[in-house]
Design a protein around this motif. Structure first.
Motif, PDB file in Angstrom:
ATOM      1  N   UNK A 180     -15.797   6.226 -11.035  1.00 40.75           N
ATOM      2  CA  UNK A 180     -16.424   4.909 -11.100  1.00 40.75           C
ATOM      3  C   UNK A 180     -15.940   4.110  -9.896  1.00 40.75           C
ATOM      4  N   UNK A 181     -16.505   2.943  -9.699  1.00 39.38           N
ATOM      5  CA  UNK A 181     -16.047   2.078  -8.610  1.00 39.38           C
ATOM      6  C   UNK A 181     -14.575   1.739  -8.773  1.00 39.38           C
ATOM      7  N   UNK A 182     -14.154   1.471 -10.014  1.00 40.86           N
ATOM      8  CA  UNK A 182     -12.753   1.100 -10.248  1.00 40.86           C
ATOM      9  C   UNK A 182     -11.810   2.245  -9.895  1.00 40.86           C
ATOM     10  N   UNK A 183     -12.165   3.463 -10.262  1.00 39.75           N
ATOM     11  CA  UNK A 183     -11.327   4.620  -9.938  1.00 39.75           C
ATOM     12  C   UNK A 183     -11.186   4.767  -8.428  1.00 39.75           C
ATOM     13  N   UNK A 184     -12.295   4.673  -7.718  1.00 33.73           N
ATOM     14  CA  UNK A 184     -12.258   4.808  -6.252  1.00 33.73           C
ATOM     15  C   UNK A 184     -11.433   3.707  -5.610  1.00 33.73           C
ATOM     16  N   UNK A 185     -11.578   2.493  -6.102  1.00 34.28           N
ATOM     17  CA  UNK A 185     -10.814   1.377  -5.538  1.00 34.28           C
ATOM     18  C   UNK A 185      -9.319   1.568  -5.754  1.00 34.28           C
ATOM     19  N   UNK A 186      -8.949   1.990  -6.954  1.00 33.15           N
ATOM     20  CA  UNK A 186      -7.535   2.223  -7.240  1.00 33.15           C
ATOM     21  C   UNK A 186      -6.956   3.285  -6.308  1.00 33.15           C
ATOM     22  N   UNK A 187      -7.658   4.395  -6.162  1.00 32.19           N
ATOM     23  CA  UNK A 187      -7.158   5.485  -5.331  1.00 32.19           C
ATOM     24  C   UNK A 187      -7.096   5.074  -3.860  1.00 32.19           C
ATOM     25  N   UNK A 188      -8.064   4.312  -3.405  1.00 31.68           N
ATOM     26  CA  UNK A 188      -8.057   3.821  -2.025  1.00 31.68           C
ATOM     27  C   UNK A 188      -6.851   2.912  -1.781  1.00 31.68           C
ATOM     28  N   UNK A 189      -6.580   2.017  -2.721  1.00 26.33           N
ATOM     29  CA  UNK A 189      -5.446   1.092  -2.567  1.00 26.33           C
ATOM     30  C   UNK A 189      -4.123   1.850  -2.469  1.00 26.33           C
ATOM     31  N   UNK A 190      -3.967   2.881  -3.290  1.00 31.19           N
ATOM     32  CA  UNK A 190      -2.748   3.669  -3.237  1.00 31.19           C
ATOM     33  C   UNK A 190      -2.561   4.363  -1.905  1.00 31.19           C
ATOM     34  N   UNK A 191      -3.659   4.860  -1.349  1.00 35.84           N
ATOM     35  CA  UNK A 191      -3.586   5.589  -0.073  1.00 35.84           C
ATOM     36  C   UNK A 191      -3.282   4.659   1.095  1.00 35.84           C
ATOM     37  N   UNK A 192      -4.006   3.552   1.198  1.00 38.11           N
ATOM     38  CA  UNK A 192      -3.816   2.708   2.377  1.00 38.11           C
ATOM     39  C   UNK A 192      -2.454   2.007   2.361  1.00 38.11           C
ATOM     40  N   UNK A 193      -1.933   1.696   1.186  1.00 39.62           N
ATOM     41  CA  UNK A 193      -0.620   1.040   1.138  1.00 39.62           C
ATOM     42  C   UNK A 193       0.508   2.022   1.431  1.00 39.62           C
ATOM     43  N   UNK A 194       0.407   3.254   0.927  1.00 41.49           N
ATOM     44  CA  UNK A 194       1.480   4.223   1.172  1.00 41.49           C
ATOM     45  C   UNK A 194       1.466   4.763   2.606  1.00 41.49           C
ATOM     46  N   UNK A 195       0.384   4.535   3.330  1.00 43.42           N
ATOM     47  CA  UNK A 195       0.323   4.930   4.743  1.00 43.42           C
ATOM     48  C   UNK A 195       0.462   3.735   5.680  1.00 43.42           C
ATOM     49  N   UNK A 196       0.749   2.559   5.093  1.00 44.09           N
ATOM     50  CA  UNK A 196       0.835   1.334   5.902  1.00 44.09           C
ATOM     51  C   UNK A 196      -0.417   1.170   6.763  1.00 44.09           C
ATOM     52  N   UNK A 197      -1.549   1.107   6.066  1.00 46.90           N
ATOM     53  CA  UNK A 197      -2.859   0.950   6.713  1.00 46.90           C
ATOM     54  C   UNK A 197      -3.167   2.119   7.642  1.00 46.90           C
ATOM     55  N   UNK A 198      -2.892   3.325   7.137  1.00 46.00           N
ATOM     56  CA  UNK A 198      -3.191   4.577   7.843  1.00 46.00           C
ATOM     57  C   UNK A 198      -2.453   4.695   9.183  1.00 46.00           C
ATOM     58  N   UNK A 199      -1.230   4.166   9.249  1.00 44.86           N
ATOM     59  CA  UNK A 199      -0.449   4.256  10.480  1.00 44.86           C
ATOM     60  C   UNK A 199       0.753   5.190  10.355  1.00 44.86           C
ATOM     61  N   UNK A 200       1.069   5.658   9.139  1.00 48.06           N
ATOM     62  CA  UNK A 200       2.214   6.551   8.983  1.00 48.06           C
ATOM     63  C   UNK A 200       1.964   7.528   7.834  1.00 48.06           C
ATOM     64  N   UNK A 201       2.568   8.699   7.937  1.00 46.33           N
ATOM     65  CA  UNK A 201       2.458   9.716   6.887  1.00 46.33           C
ATOM     66  C   UNK A 201       0.999  10.084   6.589  1.00 46.33           C
ATOM     67  N   UNK A 202       0.189  10.151   7.632  1.00 45.58           N
ATOM     68  CA  UNK A 202      -1.229  10.477   7.492  1.00 45.58           C
ATOM     69  C   UNK A 202      -1.441  11.960   7.802  1.00 45.58           C
ATOM     70  N   UNK A 203      -2.203  12.633   6.958  1.00 47.48           N
ATOM     71  CA  UNK A 203      -2.469  14.062   7.112  1.00 47.48           C
ATOM     72  C   UNK A 203      -3.971  14.279   7.296  1.00 47.48           C
ATOM     73  N   UNK A 204      -4.341  15.515   7.611  1.00 47.08           N
ATOM     74  CA  UNK A 204      -5.765  15.831   7.779  1.00 47.08           C
ATOM     75  C   UNK A 204      -6.538  15.517   6.504  1.00 47.08           C
ATOM     76  N   UNK A 205      -5.947  15.873   5.364  1.00 48.28           N
ATOM     77  CA  UNK A 205      -6.628  15.610   4.093  1.00 48.28           C
ATOM     78  C   UNK A 205      -6.772  14.114   3.829  1.00 48.28           C
ATOM     79  N   UNK A 206      -5.847  13.304   4.374  1.00 42.30           N
ATOM     80  CA  UNK A 206      -5.951  11.851   4.219  1.00 42.30           C
ATOM     81  C   UNK A 206      -7.236  11.350   4.870  1.00 42.30           C
ATOM     82  N   UNK A 207      -7.497  11.812   6.080  1.00 42.09           N
ATOM     83  CA  UNK A 207      -8.721  11.407   6.777  1.00 42.09           C
ATOM     84  C   UNK A 207      -9.964  11.895   6.026  1.00 42.09           C
TER      85      UNK A 207
END
Length: 343
Positions: free
Chosen positions: A150-177
């Motif tokens: 659902x939209x809520x599930x996608x939003x939650x997962x997106x928030x977890x990813x962008x915060x743990x990568x500091x806006x995609x600047x650290x700890x980013x992998x091919x699968x992240x992209x």
């Protein structure tokens, strides 16, 4: 044992389930357990209708995470003993805090984690060294297994990813992209408003947070030919700026914005007078080894630990361990090396 398929079968077939994340939960921890609950609830092949309780030993949810948990029921224990306990985004049993007992008393246990220092303390340990647990869930369940979202599930997962990568600047992998690209494709059809979520976390600092940042930058000290930058935040700084410890956690990243600095450190004094020490590095310098020396952990470039040592002694020991890592990797102009072909 490491079997995601078996883990999913257990989650779908258990009646009493506990999802538990680490102490002082961040966005990845909170979002992963809430998103997994929603993902499980949407499945139709349940042998029983699961009751899923959510737990985190967290006194104060970070302010920027409050909208994420506004409608979530957290830390309401409905059973004395659970059929299954699932730890998410937690590298060690001790970091489950006061909810260790729920985990230990469960009939079966699962760990889903992304830290390379994970101690694999469950019957079934699912470890993927990627950006976040949210990335694991999206990549494995949504992209590979085609679980409905659902939209809520996608939003939650997106928030977890962008915060743990500091806006995609650290700890980013091919699968992240790959995951971010897939979410961007869904953005229009599901009205995800990804840019709004990104701005909420990275362009939404309060005056109090900026004031705390100023104090931290004023405390900057440099060591080892300016390759190590250290900042400090004391309890008085938090009191006078009206901030909490959670407001200080991202400040260490500013150290790495400086040319020639390869390791950034911040000491944050806690209520019990111990120190929370957050470390960052760039290029191929491993600070997880440094954190592990102090019984902490994390990722290659992003790690942390806690210590009750006096600050002067702790700082000297920390600098010595950081110096060891700088000795293994001799910094040079990596960017120039990428463009070394003769024309």
């Amino acid at each position: 044992m490491q079997s995601l398929s078996k883990a999913l079968q257990q989650i779908l077939s258990s009646k009493k389930v506990a999802f538990i994340v680490h102490q002082k939960a961040d966005a990845d921890a909170l979002c992963s357990m809430m998103a997994l609950k929603l993902l499980v609830k949407k499945r139709k092949e349940h042998k029983v209708s699961p009751t899923i309780d959510l737990f985190t030993d967290t006194e104060k949810v970070p302010e920027n995470c409050l909208p994420l948990v506004a409608h979530a029921s957290i830390n309401k224990q409905r059973y004395k003993k659970y059929d299954l306990a699932v730890s998410l985004d937690c590298a060690s049993l001790s970091r489950l805090g006061r909810f260790q007992e729920i985990f230990n008393n469960a009939k079966h246990t699962i760990v889903i984690d992304h830290h390379d220092t994970c101690e694999k303390f469950a019957e079934n340990n699912i470890l993927r060294v990627v950006s976040s647990v949210c990335e694991i869930l999206y990549h494995e369940l949504v992209m590979k297994r085609k679980w409905k979202v659902t939209s809520e599930i996608c939003r939650l997962l997106y928030c977890g990813i962008i915060t743990d990568t500091n806006d995609l600047t650290q700890n980013v992998h091919q699968s992240t992209h790959q995951v971010i690209a897939d979410l961007m494709e869904k953005d229009e059809s599901l009205n995800l408003e990804l840019e709004t979520l990104r701005n909420h976390f990275f362009k939404n600092s309060s005056k109090q947070q900026i004031s705390l940042l100023q104090r931290a930058l004023k405390s900057l000290q440099f060591f080892e030919n300016d390759q190590i930058a250290i900042m400090k935040i004391f309890k008085q700084d938090l009191i006078e700026t009206g901030c909490g410890q959670e407001d200080a956690l991202g400040i260490v990243d500013y150290a790495l914005k400086m040319k020639g600095v390869y390791i950034g450190v911040i000491f944050i004094k806690q209520e019990d007078n111990s120190y929370y020490v957050s470390l960052r590095s760039k290029d191929n310098i491993d600070v997880s080894c440094v954190a592990k020396h102090f019984n902490g952990g994390g990722h290659f470039n992003v790690s942390a630990f806690q210590s009750s040592e006096p600050l002067a002694e702790l700082k000297l020991e920390l600098i010595a361990k950081c110096k060891e890592q700088l000795g293994i990797f001799q910094p040079h102009n990596l960017v120039a090396d990428l463009f070394d072909e003769e024309l």
